[in-house]
Design a protein around this motif. Structure first.
Motif, PDB file in Angstrom:
ATOM      1  N   LYS A 238     -12.149 -47.759   1.074  1.00  0.00           N
ATOM      2  CA  LYS A 238     -13.302 -46.941   1.450  1.00  0.00           C
ATOM      3  C   LYS A 238     -14.548 -47.815   1.521  1.00  0.00           C
ATOM      4  N   ALA A 239     -15.465 -47.414   2.390  1.00  0.00           N
ATOM      5  CA  ALA A 239     -16.730 -48.131   2.543  1.00  0.00           C
ATOM      6  C   ALA A 239     -17.798 -47.143   2.984  1.00  0.00           C
ATOM      7  N   HIS A 240     -19.035 -47.448   2.631  1.00  0.00           N
ATOM      8  CA  HIS A 240     -20.156 -46.608   3.067  1.00  0.00           C
ATOM      9  C   HIS A 240     -20.318 -46.713   4.579  1.00  0.00           C
ATOM     10  N   LEU A 241     -20.593 -45.592   5.200  1.00  0.00           N
ATOM     11  CA  LEU A 241     -20.800 -45.528   6.645  1.00  0.00           C
ATOM     12  C   LEU A 241     -21.878 -46.510   7.090  1.00  0.00           C
ATOM     13  N   ASN A 242     -22.926 -46.676   6.293  1.00  0.00           N
ATOM     14  CA  ASN A 242     -24.007 -47.586   6.681  1.00  0.00           C
ATOM     15  C   ASN A 242     -23.610 -49.064   6.582  1.00  0.00           C
ATOM     16  N   ASN A 243     -22.410 -49.363   6.075  1.00  0.00           N
ATOM     17  CA  ASN A 243     -21.896 -50.741   6.025  1.00  0.00           C
ATOM     18  C   ASN A 243     -20.883 -51.016   7.134  1.00  0.00           C
ATOM     19  N   GLN A 244     -20.765 -50.094   8.083  1.00  0.00           N
ATOM     20  CA  GLN A 244     -19.735 -50.195   9.106  1.00  0.00           C
ATOM     21  C   GLN A 244     -19.785 -51.519   9.881  1.00  0.00           C
ATOM     22  N   THR A 245     -20.958 -51.961  10.272  1.00  0.00           N
ATOM     23  CA  THR A 245     -21.075 -53.207  11.035  1.00  0.00           C
ATOM     24  C   THR A 245     -20.582 -54.396  10.216  1.00  0.00           C
ATOM     25  N   ALA A 246     -20.969 -54.466   8.962  1.00  0.00           N
ATOM     26  CA  ALA A 246     -20.536 -55.567   8.094  1.00  0.00           C
ATOM     27  C   ALA A 246     -19.032 -55.517   7.863  1.00  0.00           C
ATOM     28  N   VAL A 247     -18.487 -54.316   7.665  1.00  0.00           N
ATOM     29  CA  VAL A 247     -17.041 -54.166   7.481  1.00  0.00           C
ATOM     30  C   VAL A 247     -16.305 -54.656   8.727  1.00  0.00           C
ATOM     31  N   LEU A 248     -16.775 -54.256   9.892  1.00  0.00           N
ATOM     32  CA  LEU A 248     -16.140 -54.693  11.140  1.00  0.00           C
ATOM     33  C   LEU A 248     -16.195 -56.209  11.303  1.00  0.00           C
ATOM     34  N   GLN A 249     -17.301 -56.825  10.944  1.00  0.00           N
ATOM     35  CA  GLN A 249     -17.408 -58.279  11.039  1.00  0.00           C
ATOM     36  C   GLN A 249     -16.401 -58.959  10.108  1.00  0.00           C
ATOM     37  N   CYS A 250     -16.283 -58.445   8.895  1.00  0.00           N
ATOM     38  CA  CYS A 250     -15.332 -59.015   7.937  1.00  0.00           C
ATOM     39  C   CYS A 250     -13.896 -58.805   8.407  1.00  0.00           C
ATOM     40  N   LEU A 251     -13.605 -57.622   8.915  1.00  0.00           N
ATOM     41  CA  LEU A 251     -12.260 -57.350   9.414  1.00  0.00           C
ATOM     42  C   LEU A 251     -11.917 -58.226  10.618  1.00  0.00           C
ATOM     43  N   THR A 252     -12.897 -58.509  11.448  1.00  0.00           N
ATOM     44  CA  THR A 252     -12.668 -59.412  12.584  1.00  0.00           C
ATOM     45  C   THR A 252     -12.296 -60.798  12.080  1.00  0.00           C
ATOM     46  N   ARG A 253     -13.025 -61.307  11.083  1.00  0.00           N
ATOM     47  CA  ARG A 253     -12.688 -62.620  10.502  1.00  0.00           C
ATOM     48  C   ARG A 253     -11.287 -62.589   9.888  1.00  0.00           C
ATOM     49  N   LEU A 254     -11.000 -61.529   9.157  1.00  0.00           N
ATOM     50  CA  LEU A 254      -9.703 -61.383   8.506  1.00  0.00           C
ATOM     51  C   LEU A 254      -8.584 -61.354   9.541  1.00  0.00           C
ATOM     52  N   GLN A 255      -8.731 -60.536  10.551  1.00  0.00           N
ATOM     53  CA  GLN A 255      -7.710 -60.386  11.579  1.00  0.00           C
ATOM     54  C   GLN A 255      -7.501 -61.695  12.353  1.00  0.00           C
ATOM     55  N   THR A 256      -8.574 -62.382  12.663  1.00  0.00           N
ATOM     56  CA  THR A 256      -8.473 -63.662  13.381  1.00  0.00           C
ATOM     57  C   THR A 256      -7.671 -64.668  12.567  1.00  0.00           C
ATOM     58  N   SER A 257      -7.959 -64.752  11.280  1.00  0.00           N
ATOM     59  CA  SER A 257      -7.231 -65.685  10.409  1.00  0.00           C
ATOM     60  C   SER A 257      -5.750 -65.336  10.337  1.00  0.00           C
ATOM     61  N   LEU A 258      -5.441 -64.053  10.214  1.00  0.00           N
ATOM     62  CA  LEU A 258      -4.047 -63.637  10.093  1.00  0.00           C
ATOM     63  C   LEU A 258      -3.293 -63.802  11.409  1.00  0.00           C
ATOM     64  N   ARG A 259      -3.974 -63.623  12.529  1.00  0.00           N
ATOM     65  CA  ARG A 259      -3.325 -63.850  13.829  1.00  0.00           C
ATOM     66  C   ARG A 259      -2.935 -65.322  13.979  1.00  0.00           C
ATOM     67  N   GLN A 260      -3.762 -66.215  13.433  1.00  0.00           N
ATOM     68  CA  GLN A 260      -3.450 -67.640  13.494  1.00  0.00           C
ATOM     69  C   GLN A 260      -2.190 -67.972  12.692  1.00  0.00           C
ATOM     70  N   LEU A 261      -1.815 -67.073  11.775  1.00  0.00           N
ATOM     71  CA  LEU A 261      -0.592 -67.251  10.986  1.00  0.00           C
ATOM     72  C   LEU A 261       0.597 -66.539  11.620  1.00  0.00           C
ATOM     73  N   GLY A 262       0.386 -65.981  12.812  1.00  0.00           N
ATOM     74  CA  GLY A 262       1.463 -65.337  13.539  1.00  0.00           C
ATOM     75  C   GLY A 262       1.614 -63.843  13.294  1.00  0.00           C
ATOM     76  N   LEU A 263       0.718 -63.246  12.537  1.00  0.00           N
ATOM     77  CA  LEU A 263       0.775 -61.807  12.285  1.00  0.00           C
ATOM     78  C   LEU A 263       0.019 -61.048  13.372  1.00  0.00           C
ATOM     79  N   LYS A 264       0.334 -59.779  13.512  1.00  0.00           N
ATOM     80  CA  LYS A 264      -0.323 -58.935  14.511  1.00  0.00           C
ATOM     81  C   LYS A 264      -0.934 -57.723  13.812  1.00  0.00           C
TER      82      LYS A 264
END
Length: 92
Positions: A8-34
């Motif tokens: 869970k996250a505060h609605l007003n943190n949505q932009t920051a959450v999305l930025q962190c998730l983008t970094r997370l997803q990019t790193s995991l894709r480099q490891l072959g995950l989808k």
């Protein structure tokens, strides 16, 4: 095996959450995950519920995920803990 992670996250943190998730997803894709990301369609009392989906994960996935999440900065934007659930496909 598949891993589903919700938090869970505060609605007003949505932009920051999305930025962190983008970094997370990019790193995991480099490891072959989808990875996939979803969230509930409506916030409740200003709180959103997010879901990460990881299919066909390797055995050392939880350790890799914890390290990658820490590096992404996501922990500083969530409320409480991230909850991990594991499921396997059942053939009927």
């Amino acid at each position: 095996m598949h891993c589903y992670v919700y938090f869970k996250a505060h609605l007003n943190n949505q932009t920051a959450v999305l930025q962190c998730l983008t970094r997370l997803q990019t790193s995991l894709r480099q490891l072959g995950l989808k990875p996939e990301v979803q969230k509930r369609p409506n916030a409740h009392d200003g709180i959103e519920t997010w879901m990460e989906i990881y299919r066909d994960i390797p055995e050392d996935f939880e350790e890799t995920l914890a390290k990658t999440v820490s590096q992404s900065g996501l922990y500083s934007h969530i409320i409480g803990k991230r909850h991990l659930e594991y499921f396997v496909t059942v053939t009927v």
